[in-house]
Design an enzyme around this catalytic site. Structure first.
Site, mmCIF file in Angstrom:
data_model
loop_
_atom_site.group_PDB
_atom_site.id
_atom_site.type_symbol
_atom_site.label_atom_id
_atom_site.label_comp_id
_atom_site.label_asym_id
_atom_site.label_seq_id
_atom_site.Cartn_x
_atom_site.Cartn_y
_atom_site.Cartn_z
ATOM 1 N N GLU A 1 0.704 -1.054 -0.195
ATOM 2 C CA GLU A 1 -0.435 -0.594 0.146
ATOM 3 C C GLU A 1 0.802 1.031 -0.205
ATOM 4 O O GLU A 1 0.467 2.451 -0.864
ATOM 5 C CB GLU A 1 -1.050 0.112 1.283
ATOM 6 C CG GLU A 1 -2.156 1.125 1.312
ATOM 7 C CD GLU A 1 -1.810 2.367 1.724
ATOM 8 O OE1 GLU A 1 -2.438 3.564 1.832
ATOM 9 O OE2 GLU A 1 -0.681 2.166 2.492
ATOM 10 N N ASP B 1 -7.788 2.015 7.855
ATOM 11 C CA ASP B 1 -6.749 2.410 8.105
ATOM 12 C C ASP B 1 -6.499 3.383 8.782
ATOM 13 O O ASP B 1 -7.870 4.617 8.531
ATOM 14 C CB ASP B 1 -6.126 3.106 6.625
ATOM 15 C CG ASP B 1 -4.675 3.055 6.576
ATOM 16 O OD1 ASP B 1 -3.944 3.543 6.992
ATOM 17 O OD2 ASP B 1 -4.199 3.158 5.001
HETATM 18 CO CO CO Z 1 1.755 5.343 5.246
HETATM 19 ZN ZN ZN Z 2 -1.770 3.629 5.525
#
Ligand code: CO
Ligand code: ZN
Length: 331
Positions: free
Chosen positions: A194, A217
């Protein structure tokens, strides 16, 4: 759950080298999933339930770090390239760990000279891995991650890689609470890479072909000393994303999430983030398009070795995700 968070945060896994984190998550996920598989890029895919809408829940396993690019011939100091968004003003004196266990210390020429107020480019930094005996040389090509233990101060949890091991913890805890009971087909994906451009989530979303995707997240907070123009604060509840530079959350997704939080009395806050994005922005454009949203965990000092979250926010995120997945998804 705090033990689990500590294990996850302290695990080693810069982007592209998530295998230790994946093994740890697999072990915790297996009792609560109908199937657990790994795709060609390394995403860990855990399926729960069947029938109804197919939901992809994404949390990334990788963390920011660096990769050794060159060994200085005389001194043995390592030069490196960043893996993900390294902040130059957080590096000097920080410790990193290579996969073989070697500890490194980061420094930069300027920090030790008269000119202490300028911030040099990342390519002026180096890592000391000397052991005094000429042994244990680290080769160019070796990746490293920051080295820090996770600590608790009241309801605050402080550690490296909260981004995004805290999202992984929210996913695992939700799987546990669902205990395989959901009217939907839920696919929990622990994604790779990511931090270097949402690469794992993009591939996973194509393969899974979901009806809806939710990323888990961290997000920034506006409760710092100067006060950013952002309403999210630590301890204010789950942050339901409305917008970031990579994702405009569709009204149907927004209303589904906020409606659930209000109906169940789950503390939440509306998140409008002006820099950064998540796996949801990669998932939304998979195949013919996937309505996507994000449940964010508020976090101070993101991309430092002391990323700080609040356990009450983590609990609110687990509560909200469990509630969303326990009823038929109305999208
Ligand atoms: Co990050
Ligand atoms: Zn992240």
């Amino acid at each position: 759950m705090i033990d689990l968070i500590k294990q996850l945060c302290e695990a080693w896994g810069p982007s592209g080298y998530e295998h230790h984190v994946r093994a740890l998550i697999k072990q915790h996920a297996e009792p609560y999933a109908d199937s657990v598989t790994t795709d060609p890029l390394g995403n860990l895919i855990c399926r729960v339930g069947s029938g109804g809408k197919r939901a992809m829940i994404a949390a990334h396993m990788d963390e920011i770090g660096m990769i050794a690019t060159f060994v200085e011939p005389k001194s043995g100091y390592l030069r490196f390239s960043p893996v993900g968004g390294l902040l130059a003003n957080t590096l000097v004196g920080n410790r990193v760990r290579f996969e073989d266990g070697t500890l490194g210390v980061i420094s930069v020429h300027e920090a030790m000279s008269a000119n202490r107020n300028s911030l040099p480019n990342l390519d002026s930094f180096y890592i000391d891995v000397s052991d005094g005996n000429g042994n244990g040389a680290v080769q160019a090509g070796s990746p490293a991650a920051f080295d820090r233990t996770m600590e608790q101060r009241g309801t605050r949890l402080i550690g490296k890689a909260m981004d995004d091991r805290i999202g992984c913890a929210v996913a695992l805890e939700t799987m546990k609470r669902l205990n395989k009971q959901t009217p939907n087909e839920v696919v929990f994906v622990f994604t790779v890479q990511e931090e270097v451009g949402l690469r794992g989530a993009r591939a996973a979303a194509f393969g899974i072909d979901p009806d809806v995707a939710i990323a888990l997240d961290v997000t920034l907070t506006g409760d710092m000393v100067r006060g950013e123009k952002m309403a999210v604060r630590l301890g204010g509840g789950a942050a339901i994303k409305l917008h970031d530079p990579g994702l405009v959350v569709l009204p149907a997704v927004r209303d589904w999430m906020i409606g659930r939080a209000e109906a169940d009395g789950i503390p939440y806050q509306r998140e409008l983030l002006s820099g950064g994005t998540t796996d949801a922005s990669a998932a939304q454009t998979a195949r013919s398009g996937v309505p996507s949203g994000c449940i964010s965990i508020p976090c101070r000092f993101v991309h430092t070795t002391s990323e700080t979250v609040d356990v009450n926010d983590v609990e609110a995120c687990v509560h909200l995700l469990t509630a969303l997945l326990s009823s038929p998804i109305p999208l």
